[in-house]
Every structure is written in structure tokens, then in C-alpha cells.
Design an enzyme around this catalytic site. Structure first.
Site, PDB file in Angstrom:
ATOM      1  CE1 TYR B  68       0.370  -1.366   4.424  1.00  0.00           C
ATOM      2  CE2 TYR B  68       0.335   1.030   4.554  1.00  0.00           C
ATOM      3  CZ  TYR B  68       0.610  -0.187   5.126  1.00  0.00           C
ATOM      4  OH  TYR B  68       1.117  -0.240   6.400  1.00  0.00           O
ATOM      5  CG  ASP B  74      11.587   1.174   7.186  1.00  0.00           C
ATOM      6  OD1 ASP B  74      10.416   1.295   6.757  1.00  0.00           O
ATOM      7  OD2 ASP B  74      11.894   1.451   8.364  1.00  0.00           O
ATOM      8  NE  ARG B  75       5.412  -2.453   7.599  1.00  0.00           N
ATOM      9  CZ  ARG B  75       4.098  -2.238   7.718  1.00  0.00           C
ATOM     10  NH1 ARG B  75       3.637  -1.001   7.851  1.00  0.00           N
ATOM     11  NH2 ARG B  75       3.249  -3.254   7.698  1.00  0.00           N
TER      12      ARG B  75
END
Lengths: 204, 204
Positions: B68, B74-75
Site C-alpha cells: 500500500y 524500509d518495510r
């Protein structure tokens, strides 16, 4: 006789019929001239409370078998409301405790819902969200708002269920009604802690 | 080529061999004259980073299918490190994400372990404890310290296990090693996010 539960954020006063929630300052202003028995976890206020002639600290009457020494007196009182069950107080912190036949079995603490939301917000402004009370728990979240709401609620729910087995949940506290909507076999009752105090006073 | 992951609390710099962890200020002081490609979730720093001629923001190369829009970069990078698995970053926040065959399935966020401890401490000085890394998870806690340590770890563990099934856990972040000690089928590797960036750059 008025009973008061003096929490970290607010004072909860029970007149035998309903519970009134006030700030510490306001509670003292409105009730200092009335006879009142209280328990408190607000250590910073203890000296001030002792000076109120009409208020009596009844902490030493709140005895829960097998409880540990530093356990909050409000948790002990809640655990005395019913002889067996799982007891959740969802306030500034969320406390979850198990009691069987009046004997404390252990328990654990989570941040309160507002404390969770503040913790995320303090990490990054990107994590500042409004909790989603209509969150669905049956699928993985796909937004930041739901990812945070899910992190809070699903983690609490799983931890409750792990220890619940066939126990009934007894829930109180400012976010208790909200939290109970996500849990099974749960009763929300904001007078529970005062029932516990009354049970303790009967025995004492 | 140096790669950098600029987080909310610190900057992590990878030289292809090992990862160096620095404050934002120190990272800029030491590395501003070096060629470096970075991703960042620290929005407050973006203008300052843009002024560094040798540093290049490669966020637009980090593309994770089905992610999304507002998901932290970073994720996304961590999720690109291996094609299928459950990815945990245990830093300022704890992020937990699921990817299957390179397609993002969803995920959720919890406060980081230090953020949890601060949240409890902010509620009451009575809840200020040092995390117990030797906590046993097979019985209900009987002290405040264990009740808090258990609340943090058991809630994370149960939530991970709910979504893990037979997936391998890939864990990075400052508290990743600690957290991995409580989880099954887990690999801790602080270079994962940089493996993800390299995979993304290969594709781009």
C-alpha cells in the site's frame, strides 16, 4: 458510603448505584467534605490524600490470596469481584489477571489503548492514527491505520484467549466497553472494582 | 557502493560486508563526502538529505507488488529480501509483514520494545521495569517485571504464530536478536534490508 478508586489518570467514585469519573483535582474539590473510603495507585498523591479527614484509605482490607506484594491495589480489588474468572481493566494500562476459587493465578500488563497510540505517534508522525473501532480481525491489514489498530487489538485478544479456556471475562475501565466488543464470553461492568472492594470489606 | 537505511532513530549503513549504526547527525558528518544510495522513513530529514550531493534517494526503485502507498519504504525493502516469508523489523517500531512469491499479503505494527517500556513507564513510575530477557513463557507471571515483559513478548509471539504457519521468519532491527530468541523458525540477519535493496536495484 462512597467508595473511590484513585487511578493514575482519574478518580472513579461509586455511590452504590453509579460511577462518576473525575480528575484528581476535581474529585478532591467536590468530595473532600464527604465520607469516602478509597484505594489508590497514585503514589504521588498519597500525602495529599492522607490530609483529607473524611477520606479513609482502605487498602489494607483488600486481600487477594496468592497476590504478589507490588501488584496494584486496583487489580487486587477487581480480582475480588467474582470468585473465578479472568479480569481485565482497560484504563491507562490494561491489566489481565486470572483467579480461580479466590486464589490469584498470575497475570500480565499491556499499555492502555491511548498509551499504545501515543507510543506509535512518538516513534514517527507517520504512525499517528485514529484507532479503527470497526476493524476486522479475520484478514491481514493493508493500511497503516488498520496495521496499528490490528497490532493493538489482535495482540491483546490472542493473549486473552491463550489463558481464557472456559473462563468468563470480567472487564472494566474506560476502554473496557470498546475492548469487550472484540472479545468472546465477556461482561463489561464499570462497578466490578467496587463489588470487589465491598466483598473485601465484608470479609474484613 | 554504500547503501543506507535511514530510520526514525538511527542510520544503518551497509558497505557490502557489515552494517554500521549511527545517529543521523554522525552519519551525515562521517559519510557526506562518500557516494551512498539511501532509503528513508525520516520525513523531517528529507530536505537536508537532498542537499547532500553524494547521496541519492533510491526510494522509487523499491517496488513491492501489492504494497500500500503509505507503507514505510524500509518495510518494503525488507520484504524484498526473500521471495516468500514473514518479515519482522524490530526497531523503534516492530513491523511484521507477510509476502508470498514476491506479492505483499499485508502486515501490522507494534511499538518497539523500548517504546513499549517507555509507554508503561509513562503510565506510572510503578511500571518502570527492566525487560527480563530470561522470561519463561510457559506460566502466568507473578511479578510486575515479568507481567510487563510477558505482556510485550507473549503478545508479539502469539500474533506472529497466528500468521506464520510454515513460513520462515526473517528478522532484522536493533532488538531483532532478542526477539528472535523467543520465536521459532527464525533467522536474524541485520543485512536483510540491504539484500532487499540490492534485489530491487537488480530488477530496476
Amino acid at each position: 458510603m462512597l467508595l473511590a478508586d484513585i487511578g493514575n489518570s482519574r478518580v472513579h467514585i461509586y455511590n452504590g448505584d453509579e460511577v462518576t469519573h473525575l480528575s484528581h483535582q476535581r474529585a478532591i474539590e467536590l468530595y473532600s467534605h464527604k465520607q469516602l473510603h478509597y484505594i489508590t495507585v497514585k503514589h504521588q498523591l498519597k500525602d495529599r490524600l492522607k490530609k483529607l479527614d473524611n477520606w479513609r484509605d482502605i487498602s489494607d482490607k483488600i486481600i487477594l490470596k496468592n497476590a504478589y506484594d507490588t501488584m496494584g491495589i486496583d487489580r487486587k480489588a477487581l480480582c475480588l469481584s467474582v470468585s473465578s474468572g479472568m479480569f481485565i481493566s482497560a484504563g491507562s494500562a490494561i491489566t489481565i489477571d486470572v483467579v480461580e476459587n479466590g486464589v490469584y493465578q498470575g497475570g500480565f500488563l499491556l499499555p492502555g489503548i491511548q498509551a499504545y497510540l501515543k507510543a506509535y505517534m512518538d516513534i514517527s508522525p507517520a504512525l499517528q492514527i485514529e484507532f479503527n473501532p470497526n476493524l476486522l480481525l479475520d484478514k491481514l491489514p493493508q493500511t497503516t491505520r488498520d496495521g496499528i489498530s490490528y497490532g493493538i487489538i489482535a495482540s491483546i485478544k490472542l493473549l486473552v484467549e491463550k489463558h481464557q479456556s472456559n473462563k468468563k471475562l470480567y472487564i472494566s475501565g474506560g476502554d473496557g466497553l470498546l475492548l469487550s466488543s472484540f472479545l468472546d464470553n465477556a461482561v463489561y461492568d464499570e462497578t466490578l472494582i467496587f463489588q470487589g472492594i465491598k466483598n473485601a470489606l465484608k470479609k474484613g
